[in-house]
Enzyme design. Structure first.
Site, PDB file in Angstrom:
ATOM      1  N   LYS A  75      28.969  17.066 -22.369  1.00 47.80           N
ATOM      2  CA  LYS A  75      28.093  17.263 -21.207  1.00 47.80           C
ATOM      3  C   LYS A  75      27.322  18.580 -21.345  1.00 47.80           C
ATOM      4  O   LYS A  75      26.142  18.659 -21.000  1.00 47.80           O
ATOM      5  CB  LYS A  75      28.920  17.246 -19.917  1.00 47.80           C
ATOM      6  CG  LYS A  75      29.536  15.879 -19.632  1.00 47.80           C
ATOM      7  CD  LYS A  75      30.125  15.763 -18.223  1.00 47.80           C
ATOM      8  CE  LYS A  75      31.469  16.390 -18.064  1.00 47.80           C
ATOM      9  NZ  LYS A  75      32.135  16.026 -16.784  1.00 47.80           N
ATOM     10  N   GLU A 117      31.222  25.408  -1.354  1.00 47.86           N
ATOM     11  CA  GLU A 117      30.886  23.973  -1.372  1.00 47.86           C
ATOM     12  C   GLU A 117      30.963  23.411   0.045  1.00 47.86           C
ATOM     13  O   GLU A 117      31.946  23.618   0.753  1.00 47.86           O
ATOM     14  CB  GLU A 117      31.888  23.247  -2.275  1.00 47.86           C
ATOM     15  CG  GLU A 117      31.616  21.754  -2.393  1.00 47.86           C
ATOM     16  CD  GLU A 117      32.532  21.115  -3.416  1.00 47.86           C
ATOM     17  OE1 GLU A 117      32.450  21.492  -4.602  1.00 47.86           O
ATOM     18  OE2 GLU A 117      33.343  20.266  -3.033  1.00 47.86           O
TER      19      GLU A 117
HETATM   20  C1  LIG Z   1      33.131  20.285  -9.071  1.00 52.94           C
HETATM   21  C2  LIG Z   1      33.198  18.811  -8.739  1.00 52.94           C
HETATM   22  C3  LIG Z   1      32.308  18.283  -7.808  1.00 52.94           C
HETATM   23  C4  LIG Z   1      32.356  16.926  -7.462  1.00 52.94           C
HETATM   24  N1  LIG Z   1      31.466  16.445  -6.555  1.00 52.94           N
HETATM   25  C5  LIG Z   1      31.478  15.130  -6.230  1.00 52.94           C
HETATM   26  C6  LIG Z   1      30.523  14.603  -5.312  1.00 52.94           C
HETATM   27  O1  LIG Z   1      29.681  15.332  -4.777  1.00 52.94           O
HETATM   28  N2  LIG Z   1      30.568  13.270  -5.009  1.00 52.94           N
HETATM   29  C7  LIG Z   1      31.503  12.437  -5.609  1.00 52.94           C
HETATM   30  O2  LIG Z   1      31.496  11.245  -5.301  1.00 52.94           O
HETATM   31  N3  LIG Z   1      32.398  12.903  -6.512  1.00 52.94           N
HETATM   32  C8  LIG Z   1      32.418  14.231  -6.831  1.00 52.94           C
HETATM   33  N4  LIG Z   1      33.317  14.728  -7.750  1.00 52.94           N
HETATM   34  C9  LIG Z   1      34.325  13.812  -8.330  1.00 52.94           C
HETATM   35  C10 LIG Z   1      33.880  13.237  -9.693  1.00 52.94           C
HETATM   36  O3  LIG Z   1      32.773  12.391  -9.489  1.00 52.94           O
HETATM   37  C11 LIG Z   1      35.070  12.489 -10.291  1.00 52.94           C
HETATM   38  O4  LIG Z   1      36.074  13.422 -10.656  1.00 52.94           O
HETATM   39  C12 LIG Z   1      34.800  11.529 -11.430  1.00 52.94           C
HETATM   40  O5  LIG Z   1      36.002  10.775 -11.659  1.00 52.94           O
HETATM   41  C13 LIG Z   1      34.470  12.188 -12.760  1.00 52.94           C
HETATM   42  O6  LIG Z   1      33.200  12.617 -12.766  1.00 52.94           O
HETATM   43  P1  LIG Z   1      32.581  13.295 -14.105  1.00 52.94           P
HETATM   44  O7  LIG Z   1      31.222  13.683 -13.744  1.00 52.94           O
HETATM   45  O8  LIG Z   1      33.484  14.330 -14.616  1.00 52.94           O
HETATM   46  O9  LIG Z   1      32.596  12.025 -15.097  1.00 52.94           O
HETATM   47  P2  LIG Z   1      32.453  11.913 -16.665  1.00 52.94           P
HETATM   48  O10 LIG Z   1      32.188  13.218 -17.305  1.00 52.94           O
HETATM   49  O11 LIG Z   1      31.516  10.800 -16.947  1.00 52.94           O
HETATM   50  O12 LIG Z   1      33.925  11.475 -17.089  1.00 52.94           O
HETATM   51  C14 LIG Z   1      34.562  10.338 -16.505  1.00 52.94           C
HETATM   52  C15 LIG Z   1      35.655   9.840 -17.464  1.00 52.94           C
HETATM   53  O13 LIG Z   1      35.041   9.197 -18.576  1.00 52.94           O
HETATM   54  C16 LIG Z   1      35.467   9.799 -19.789  1.00 52.94           C
HETATM   55  N5  LIG Z   1      34.308   9.805 -20.692  1.00 52.94           N
HETATM   56  C17 LIG Z   1      33.151  10.466 -20.514  1.00 52.94           C
HETATM   57  N6  LIG Z   1      32.269  10.189 -21.508  1.00 52.94           N
HETATM   58  C18 LIG Z   1      32.886   9.320 -22.321  1.00 52.94           C
HETATM   59  C19 LIG Z   1      32.501   8.636 -23.518  1.00 52.94           C
HETATM   60  N7  LIG Z   1      31.298   8.795 -24.059  1.00 52.94           N
HETATM   61  N8  LIG Z   1      33.397   7.795 -24.075  1.00 52.94           N
HETATM   62  C20 LIG Z   1      34.621   7.592 -23.524  1.00 52.94           C
HETATM   63  N9  LIG Z   1      35.039   8.222 -22.401  1.00 52.94           N
HETATM   64  C21 LIG Z   1      34.191   9.060 -21.804  1.00 52.94           C
HETATM   65  C22 LIG Z   1      35.930  11.187 -19.386  1.00 52.94           C
HETATM   66  O14 LIG Z   1      36.872  11.742 -20.298  1.00 52.94           O
HETATM   67  C23 LIG Z   1      36.524  10.946 -18.037  1.00 52.94           C
HETATM   68  O15 LIG Z   1      37.840  10.478 -18.130  1.00 52.94           O
HETATM   69  C24 LIG Z   1      33.322  16.084  -8.092  1.00 52.94           C
HETATM   70  C25 LIG Z   1      34.212  16.615  -9.030  1.00 52.94           C
HETATM   71  C26 LIG Z   1      34.164  17.964  -9.352  1.00 52.94           C
HETATM   72  C27 LIG Z   1      35.146  18.540 -10.350  1.00 52.94           C
END
Ligand SMILES: Cc1cc2nc3c(=O)[nH]c(=O)nc-3n(C[C@H](O)[C@H](O)[C@H](O)COP(=O)(O)OP(=O)(O)OC[C@H]3O[C@@H](n4cnc5c(N)ncnc54)[C@H](O)[C@@H]3O)c2cc1C
Length: 319
Positions: A182, A31
């Site tokens: 997802k 990464e």
């Molecule tokens: C491998 C990796 C790469 C990353 N790269 C970046 C990057 O390039 N740039 C950046 O800014 N950040 C990055 N992040 C950080 C990431 O954006 C954060 O961790 C963010 O808080 C969660 O993103 P997510 O896509 O998992 O969100 P989601 O899957 O949407 O989850 C967010 C929260 O909402 C909850 N949730 C989801 N769907 C629902 C629903 N329908 N109802 C109720 N609750 C729900 C989940 O349980 C979780 O607590 C990265 C993280 C990882 C692990």
């Protein structure tokens, strides 16, 4: 003359690359993050060329929201895809973007030949642990972004997973349910947040398989990082809302010493030992790939790769 079909030049997907022949005991990936200055950009391209020689399964480029970072991210992702041999995954977050802007970004990546995207919700800018505010014309969750990207063409989508559970999830069951949502929305694999206890990764894998065997068959790629500074890792862990396991924190603190400045060389040595031990155990437990958060540096990751039996093609030879 050999018969080479046009398909031979089609970009590979992450899942295809994980199944392809590889050097050493396991595929690995790296990464990178978009640099802010010219000097940082030179360091990034040095790292890209060093890792390219080792044939990683893929490389990924993180996404920073604000305007200039965003443009640079898209430009660099395009250059990775067009001027290297690397399978490139572009991260994309929903922060501060309307649906129209998200469609435009996906289109911009597609124009540069990038079809592997990591769909993320992102964190609130400024304070990652602060309140999440959805763009009024945007999406609330990463699963919606997966659906949006899937509706726009033949993309290959990955998502984030969390061995310790996402810090906003009320419990591990809800967190597992979200990962499965997802994956069911069309994601082909997940990449985990960096973690330091392999048991957390194994428990996540078990939870997903138990809850949905079909989705549980999709690769969960562990995100790991060789620690080279105690202060940096403490901050990273804090910003992601997780904790350093006590056993790890104690080993690092002992190496750092009691002085006003941490003993960087000793911390680095322990950090590389810890990462190697994790990598070896993950390989033994059948992890599909090791995803290294390189911070655009090459040496520490190369040392771990070499120790687990991956030929680093001279990366550790002094220049
Ligand atoms: C491998 C990796 C790469 C990353 N790269 C970046 C990057 O390039 N740039 C950046 O800014 N950040 C990055 N992040 C950080 C990431 O954006 C954060 O961790 C963010 O808080 C969660 O993103 P997510 O896509 O998992 O969100 P989601 O899957 O949407 O989850 C967010 C929260 O909402 C909850 N949730 C989801 N769907 C629902 C629903 N329908 N109802 C109720 N609750 C729900 C989940 O349980 C979780 O607590 C990265 C993280 C990882 C692990």
């Amino acid at each position: 003359m050999s018969d080479v079909s046009a398909d031979a030049f089609a970009p590979s997907t992450v899942v295809e690359r994980l199944a392809a022949p590889h050097d050493g005991p396991v595929p690995f990936s790296v990464e990178f993050f978009p640099p802010r200055t010219e000097a940082d950009e030179a360091r990034l391209w040095h790292a890209v060329r060093v890792f390219e020689r080792m044939d990683p399964a893929f490389v990924s480029l993180t996404y920073g929201a604000g305007g200039s970072t965003r443009d640079r991210t898209v430009r660099i992702a395009g250059e990775l895809a067009t001027s290297t041999t690397l399978t490139t995954v572009a991260h994309l977050t929903a922060v501060n973007h309307s649906l129209d802007e998200l469609r435009g970004l996906v289109g911009a990546y597609a124009d540069k030949g990038i079809t592997n995207l990591l769909a993320l919700r992102g964190d609130p800018p400024g304070d990652p642990l602060g309140e999440w505010v959805r763009h009024p014309e945007g999406v609330s969750y990463a699963s919606e972004l997966v659906e949006l990207i899937g509706s726009l063409g033949d993309f290959h989508i990955g998502v984030a997973s969390f061995p310790e559970g996402h810090h906003r999830a009320p419990n591990l069951a809800a967190d597992t349910g979200n990962l499965i949502r997802k994956l069911r929305s069309g994601a082909e694999y997940s990449v985990t947040q960096i973690f330091f206890d392999v048991d957390d990764y194994l428990r996540l894998r078990d939870r997903v398989v138990a809850a949905d065997p079909e989705q549980g068959a999709k690769p969960i790629i562990p995100g790991i990082m060789p620690i080279t500074s105690l202060a940096t890792v403490r901050r990273m862990v804090e910003l992601s809302g997780s904790v350093l396991p006590q056993r790890v924190a104690e080993r690092l603190a002992a190496a750092a010493g009691d002085g006003p400045e941490e003993d960087r060389a000793a911390v680095r040595e322990v950090g590389i030992d810890l990462c190697t031990e994790m990598a070896q155990r993950l390989v033994a437990e059948g992890a599909p790939c090791l995803h290294f958060c390189s911070l655009n540096f090459t040496r520490a990751t190369s040392e771990v790769l070499e120790r687990i039996g991956i030929d680093t093609r001279g990366a550790l030879t002094p220049a």
